[in-house]
Write a protein that holds these residues in place. Sequence first.
Motif, PDB file in Angstrom:
ATOM      1  N   HIS A 270       0.776  -1.252   0.000  1.00 32.20           N
ATOM      2  CA  HIS A 270       0.000   0.000   0.000  1.00 32.20           C
ATOM      3  C   HIS A 270       0.799   1.289   0.000  1.00 32.20           C
ATOM      4  CE1 HIS A 270      -3.175  -2.812   0.982  1.00 32.20           C
ATOM      5  NE2 HIS A 270      -4.019  -1.876   0.616  1.00 32.20           N
ATOM      6  N   CYS A 305      -2.295  -5.336  -5.792  1.00 33.93           N
ATOM      7  CA  CYS A 305      -3.055  -4.598  -4.779  1.00 33.93           C
ATOM      8  C   CYS A 305      -2.866  -3.094  -4.920  1.00 33.93           C
ATOM      9  CB  CYS A 305      -2.718  -5.113  -3.380  1.00 33.93           C
ATOM     10  SG  CYS A 305      -3.502  -6.715  -3.056  1.00 33.93           S
ATOM     11  N   CYS A 306      -2.826  -2.364  -3.795  1.00 33.45           N
ATOM     12  CA  CYS A 306      -2.894  -0.899  -3.885  1.00 33.45           C
ATOM     13  C   CYS A 306      -1.561  -0.249  -4.261  1.00 33.45           C
ATOM     14  CB  CYS A 306      -3.452  -0.322  -2.594  1.00 33.45           C
ATOM     15  SG  CYS A 306      -5.241  -0.549  -2.506  1.00 33.45           S
ATOM     16  N   ILE A 323      -5.733  -8.991  -4.273  1.00 33.70           N
ATOM     17  CA  ILE A 323      -5.416  -9.785  -3.070  1.00 33.70           C
ATOM     18  C   ILE A 323      -5.652 -11.288  -3.303  1.00 33.70           C
ATOM     19  CG2 ILE A 323      -7.711  -9.386  -1.978  1.00 33.70           C
ATOM     20  CD1 ILE A 323      -6.097  -9.336   0.750  1.00 33.70           C
ATOM     21  N   CYS A 344      -2.372  -6.593   3.333  1.00 29.34           N
ATOM     22  CA  CYS A 344      -2.980  -7.403   2.271  1.00 29.34           C
ATOM     23  C   CYS A 344      -2.013  -8.382   1.611  1.00 29.34           C
ATOM     24  CB  CYS A 344      -3.685  -6.520   1.238  1.00 29.34           C
ATOM     25  SG  CYS A 344      -5.019  -5.590   2.008  1.00 29.34           S
ATOM     26  N   GLY A 453     -13.099  -1.820  -3.381  1.00 33.30           N
ATOM     27  CA  GLY A 453     -12.902  -2.775  -2.299  1.00 33.30           C
ATOM     28  C   GLY A 453     -12.252  -4.076  -2.734  1.00 33.30           C
ATOM     29  N   CYS A 454     -12.215  -4.980  -1.749  1.00 32.59           N
ATOM     30  CA  CYS A 454     -11.435  -6.213  -1.857  1.00 32.59           C
ATOM     31  C   CYS A 454     -12.144  -7.255  -2.721  1.00 32.59           C
ATOM     32  CB  CYS A 454     -11.252  -6.779  -0.461  1.00 32.59           C
ATOM     33  SG  CYS A 454     -10.948  -5.531   0.814  1.00 32.59           S
ATOM     34  N   GLY A 483      -8.420   0.118  -5.716  1.00 32.04           N
ATOM     35  CA  GLY A 483      -8.061  -1.093  -4.979  1.00 32.04           C
ATOM     36  C   GLY A 483      -8.254  -2.369  -5.779  1.00 32.04           C
ATOM     37  N   CYS A 484      -8.600  -3.439  -5.061  1.00 33.98           N
ATOM     38  CA  CYS A 484      -8.660  -4.764  -5.686  1.00 33.98           C
ATOM     39  C   CYS A 484      -9.772  -4.862  -6.711  1.00 33.98           C
ATOM     40  CB  CYS A 484      -8.804  -5.817  -4.608  1.00 33.98           C
ATOM     41  SG  CYS A 484      -7.239  -5.982  -3.743  1.00 33.98           S
ATOM     42  N   CYS A 525      -6.780   2.317  -2.378  1.00 38.80           N
ATOM     43  CA  CYS A 525      -8.018   2.528  -1.612  1.00 38.80           C
ATOM     44  C   CYS A 525      -8.039   3.852  -0.872  1.00 38.80           C
ATOM     45  CB  CYS A 525      -8.237   1.363  -0.665  1.00 38.80           C
ATOM     46  SG  CYS A 525      -8.566  -0.125  -1.611  1.00 38.80           S
ATOM     47  N   ASN A 560     -11.154  -7.077   3.746  1.00 36.04           N
ATOM     48  CA  ASN A 560     -10.332  -6.522   4.823  1.00 36.04           C
ATOM     49  C   ASN A 560     -11.176  -5.714   5.814  1.00 36.04           C
ATOM     50  OD1 ASN A 560      -8.281  -4.832   6.186  1.00 36.04           O
ATOM     51  ND2 ASN A 560      -6.934  -5.684   4.631  1.00 36.04           N
ATOM     52  N   LYS A 562     -10.501  -2.953   6.720  1.00 34.41           N
ATOM     53  CA  LYS A 562     -10.467  -1.567   6.226  1.00 34.41           C
ATOM     54  C   LYS A 562     -11.724  -1.189   5.440  1.00 34.41           C
ATOM     55  CE  LYS A 562      -6.360  -2.409   4.431  1.00 34.41           C
ATOM     56  NZ  LYS A 562      -5.219  -2.265   3.522  1.00 34.41           N
TER      57      LYS A 562
HETATM   58 FE1  XCC Z   1      -8.947  -4.653   0.127  1.00 37.24          FE
HETATM   59 FE2  XCC Z   1      -8.382  -1.985  -0.576  1.00 37.24          FE
HETATM   60 FE3  XCC Z   1      -6.443  -4.870   0.503  1.00 37.24          FE
HETATM   61 FE4  XCC Z   1      -7.377  -4.969  -1.835  1.00 37.24          FE
HETATM   62  S1  XCC Z   1      -5.523  -4.069  -1.318  1.00 37.24           S
HETATM   63  S2  XCC Z   1      -7.747  -6.361  -0.269  1.00 37.24           S
HETATM   64  S3  XCC Z   1      -7.830  -3.569   1.586  1.00 37.24           S
HETATM   65  S4  XCC Z   1      -9.030  -3.502  -1.707  1.00 37.24           S
HETATM   66 NI1  XCC Z   1      -5.926  -1.988  -0.763  1.00 37.24          NI
END
Ligand code: XCC
Length: 652
Positions: A270, A305-306, A323, A344, A453-454, A483-484, A525, A560, A562
């Motif tokens: 991230h 991911c991010c 993820i 993640c 989101g995830c 994000g994802c 995200c 997550n 989050k």
């Molecule tokens: Fe979710 Fe944020 Fe992680 Fe993917 S990477 S699983 S928090 S969407 Ni940010």
Amino acid sequence: KYPYLNTDMPDKTEVLQKTPNTATKMLIEKIEADGNETYLDRFASQQPQCSFGLKGTCCRMCQWGPCRITEKSPRGICGRSQDEIVISNIIRALVSGLAAHGRHAHEIIYTIKGVAEGKINLKLKGTERIIEMAKKLELKISNKTPEQLAGEIADILIEDLSRMDNKNIRLLEVFAPQERKDVWGNLDVLPRSASYEIMEALHMTTLGSCTDWRAIAGQEKRSALAYCYSTLFGSSLATEILFGLPEPKETEVNYGIMKEDHVNILVHGHSPVMIEKVLEKIKLPEIQQLAKDYGAKGIVIGGLCCTGTELLARYGIPTVTNILGQEFVIGTGAVDCVVVDMQCVIPGMKILADCYGTKIITTCNSNRIPGAVHLPFDPEKPETLDEDAYTIARTAVEAYKNRDRSKIKIPKETTKAYGGWGYESIVKTLGGISNIGKLLKNGTLKGIATVVGCNTPKVAYESNHVTIVKKLIEWDILVLTTGCCSHALLNAGLCSKEASELCGNGLKKVIEEYNVPPVMAVGGCVDNTRTLRLFIALSEELGIAIKDMPFMFVGPEPGNEKTVGQGMSFLMHGVSNLVGFPAPIPVPMPKPIAGSADGEMDRGSNNIADYFGGNGALEELGAKIYTEPYPELAAQTIKMHIKRKRNHLGWK
Ligand code: XCC
């Protein structure tokens, strides 16, 4: 059938049938044929999942328990009711997410301080953002360098993370719309700082503390605002100060960007500070030559991911997966090294990395993995940053020579993408904020949805993200994504102008006239900040409160902790949520479902479910949470919500 109650979970066969991501099908089969396991196997072994956990009715907030709510025992040992348990579980998930984003913000903000003080060898590239924030925060600008101003801004952001006295978060004061500040003030939910609200949330929910679920729900709203303004705005704006604003650019994404005869390095996590330095080192002629000396034709960088979506936004570096794809990509056997920072990064990835000879390098002290090379970045001890980044680049390239070539199989899929959208670039490209307002008002665009989101193993891989968004663009709803979810939409080709053929006539016209894709990937995200800024600006431009605008927050596959704060951040602004799965927020059910073997109660918590999914939140905030796991029905719900908003405004 209610999928969130454990009755309809997809197995591997169903995933293979239903996932829209063709590249992963081959990888799922390959990994199985290689005799290795992924989350799909572990998910199957976990069935049936604990239904108390699924509904949030298990209490583990002291050591007398755990207590479960059943008809026989409707209260925990201490006397805690179902409502108190459910809301406490929700707020604890939210503040865990707040802590994660807070730690992310901490790293970025202290990096700015380090650069401003000349201790970190990076250049601040976001002068435009520094000046904008300095003005908003009413700093004295004349005779100061951008570094001095950035240092002063960083001090304010640190206070927003850590303030203990009863003052408001400064970023909230200067970025939130007045209408909302009045609503939040009347509800008495204005937050002090991330740290204070985390402390208070954990305090209120520990044994023998608050027993009024409404007061805990109030603290949840306060924590959500701290999440939004201290850690989302904090991280996103601070990253723009460091590395500049994203600019739209065309690129190719998906697994096929990896090349068998190249060194393949993936970046994951991230917080993109260390990786910025590593990229600098990878460009050095001696590192490029080293790759050639080992027989590679070059070096490919791909994003997960991010950290991946951040680098796509800023540099057009291709993304590969999210993820739940992080194990699949290792299964190609072609990944030489994954450089990970924070969050993640699932343990299963390292297990598989050991099977395929992939090197893992961790760069954050919060994310240690046994057996990985560890070269951490600490903005307060940056002395070895350049040296460590060089070692990472070298180690990653050296891994190429040890690759087991018998196990390599890279999917061919590459997908065009037009990414790199930020608040300013969206506004500029679409002809200014008043023009976007016009497009909404005259119905060329029916609405804007932020779909984010995830992934969740509870649906066939990426199927909810892709199915929902295909429907939305067909109905002329512009989609922003992070994000994802954005990896799913990028790989499905929805972030490219070619997707215009899937769009309704209005959105098609916008794509042609303004040269934009129907789905705009706006970063990681924390960059949901960019979408929120767009919503705020449009509402102010049209003089219509956000709660009355045709906007929606969509989180089809929450994973997550989050994600709780993401949805709540938008809800607090009056943007209703559509979430695919309720956990840890239970939903009202039509009636109890027959046949629960152990006599447990079937409706998580009526009061909390009714509050978030019904009139409680609607009356207070002008928005509510819809829950719908079936993607076709979810898309209909979003369409209905947007139509209703348009009807109220008298817009066709
Ligand atoms: Fe979710 Fe944020 Fe992680 Fe993917 S990477 S699983 S928090 S969407 Ni940010």
